[in-house]
Enzyme design. Structure first.
Site, short mmCIF file in Angstrom:
data_model
loop_
_atom_site.label_atom_id
_atom_site.label_comp_id
_atom_site.label_asym_id
_atom_site.label_seq_id
_atom_site.Cartn_x
_atom_site.Cartn_y
_atom_site.Cartn_z
N PRO A 23 0.80 -1.23 0.00
CA PRO A 23 0.00 0.00 0.00
C PRO A 23 0.83 1.27 0.00
O PRO A 23 1.16 1.81 1.04
CB PRO A 23 -0.83 -0.10 1.28
N GLU A 24 1.16 1.75 -1.17
CA GLU A 24 1.77 3.07 -1.29
C GLU A 24 0.64 4.05 -1.55
O GLU A 24 -0.53 3.66 -1.56
CB GLU A 24 2.82 3.07 -2.40
N LYS A 71 0.10 8.06 2.80
CA LYS A 71 -0.20 6.64 2.97
C LYS A 71 -1.24 6.41 4.06
O LYS A 71 -1.46 5.28 4.47
CB LYS A 71 1.08 5.89 3.35
N ASN A 247 8.46 2.15 -1.44
CA ASN A 247 9.67 1.53 -1.99
C ASN A 247 9.58 1.23 -3.49
O ASN A 247 10.57 1.31 -4.21
CB ASN A 247 9.97 0.25 -1.21
N ARG A 326 15.82 -0.60 3.30
CA ARG A 326 14.82 -1.06 2.34
C ARG A 326 15.49 -1.69 1.15
O ARG A 326 16.49 -1.14 0.63
CB ARG A 326 13.95 0.11 1.87
#
Ligand SMILES: [Zn+2]
Length: 358
Positions: A23-24, A71, A247, A326
């Site tokens: 979920p971006e 977000k 990401n 990340r």
């Protein structure tokens, strides 16, 4: 009457699942779109595993508004039916028709998470968007009437349907995911929230100027942040300047801009930083649009072995010292490191000069 929002997503309307995407910003916008039809309805029954919030405390409350910021998804609950503010739905009406297509395409989607190693950096829950509200978790009785929802890596919102197990766990059990919160509404439909952190707050406090999907996004502020003397791949994930950027977007825009993730922003000239911001906005907008048209946004380096030019892509966990590391994919040929001699490079530090010798 015919345009009452409650008609959508209730009764026999098809349910939707976006479980298979991280979920971006664009995904959370889609969740917002799924929740919006329930604005104006009363919660009649509840469920869910949340220990922090008592799901039963939502009973008889009215969902009065929903907003999305970066977000984070915000839902306003009131004890009374009166509409305090009109629902905030930034999405154009025609887009509402395309949900069924996305639903149909769901089974073919490949999970973006499944191929990550369990111990990989991306397996960590997302905690890159600021400290959590740890205030008293009161139901919507006092001033804190906004439920703030932050989604984890597998976070999702389901409408009129529960998420089902897609495969057996290590012990061979087929266990369905357990929703944190389930809200059944007076209109007959229900919402189920999975893998998210929820807390009450007095207002949706995120500024739209940092939201990459907001028309009020402040480009100058973003450019200034990017120009700092730290790797651009760290700055891009800084939700203070790029709220909603996650990401996937990070990896893709760096590839499209031809910039090595560890390039210090201070060594990139203004046109390159401008181009990077252009890619952020274009990629995010295209991703969001694709969500409503039932098409999947294609990635060029994220979780790829090769870039579109056929070069070998490399992968490494990158992040600020002491911060969240990340997984980062890039092509060393399309995104070369800045050489020390490159025009526009900063003067070497005094230590660097000393090492050169006579
Ligand atoms: Zn390449």
């Amino acid at each position: 009457m015919s345009d009452l929002p409650r008609k959508e997503g209730t009764g026999d309307a098809p349910s939707s699942c976006f479980h298979c995407e991280m979920p971006e910003g664009p995904s959370v916008r889609k969740f917002h779109h799924l929740v919006s039809p329930f604005v104006g309805q009363q919660v009649v029954r509840t469920g869910g595993s949340s220990q922090k919030l008592n799901p039963a405390s939502f009973e008889s409350l009215w969902l009065q508004d929903t907003q999305v910021h970066g977000k984070k998804l915000f839902l306003r609950f009131d004890p009374d039916e009166q509409i305090v503010s009109p629902g905030n739905n930034p999405l154009p009406e025609p887009l509402q028709k395309s949900e069924q297509k996305e639903e149909a395409g769901h089974q073919q989607k490949v999970s973006e998470q499944s191929s990550l190693s369990p111990g990989g950096a991306d397996a960590l829950p997302s905690r890159d968007d600021g400290p959590q509200h740890l205030g008293e978790d009161t139901p919507a009785g006092g001033a804190e009437r906004w439920l703030q929802v932050r989604f984890g890596l597998f976070g999702s919102v389901w409408v009129n349907e529960f998420s089902r197990a897609k495969k057996a766990n290590k012990r061979g059990d087929w266990r369905d995911p357990i929703p944190r919160l389930v809200l059944h509404f007076g209109g007959g439909g229900f919402l189920a929230f999975y893998n998210c952190q929820m807390s009450w707050s007095s207002s949706p406090v995120v500024s739209p100027t940092s939201d990459i999907l907001s028309e009020e996004f402040h480009r100058g502020q973003a450019l200034e942040a990017l120009g700092r003397d730290q790797p651009v791949c760290y700055t891009l994930l800084d939700q203070r300047y790029f709220s909603g950027l996650g990401n996937i977007i990070k990896n893709e825009v760096l590839y499209r801009a031809g910039i090595h993730p560890l390039s210090p922003g201070s060594r990139l000239d203004p046109p390159r930083l401008e181009a990077l911001v252009d890619h952020v906005l274009a990629f995010s907008a295209a991703w969001l649009q694709g969500k409503f048209q039932g098409t999947q946004q294609h990635t060029q380096v994220y979780q790829k072995q090769q870039c579109p030019a056929g070069h070998q892509v490399v992968k490494e966990a990158l992040g600020p010292p002491g911060g969240l590391q990340r997984l980062t994919w890039w092509c060393p040929q399309c995104q070369p490191r800045l050489s020390p001699d490159e025009p526009g490079a900063q003067a070497p530090s005094s230590q660097g000069l000393a090492l050169k010798g006579p």
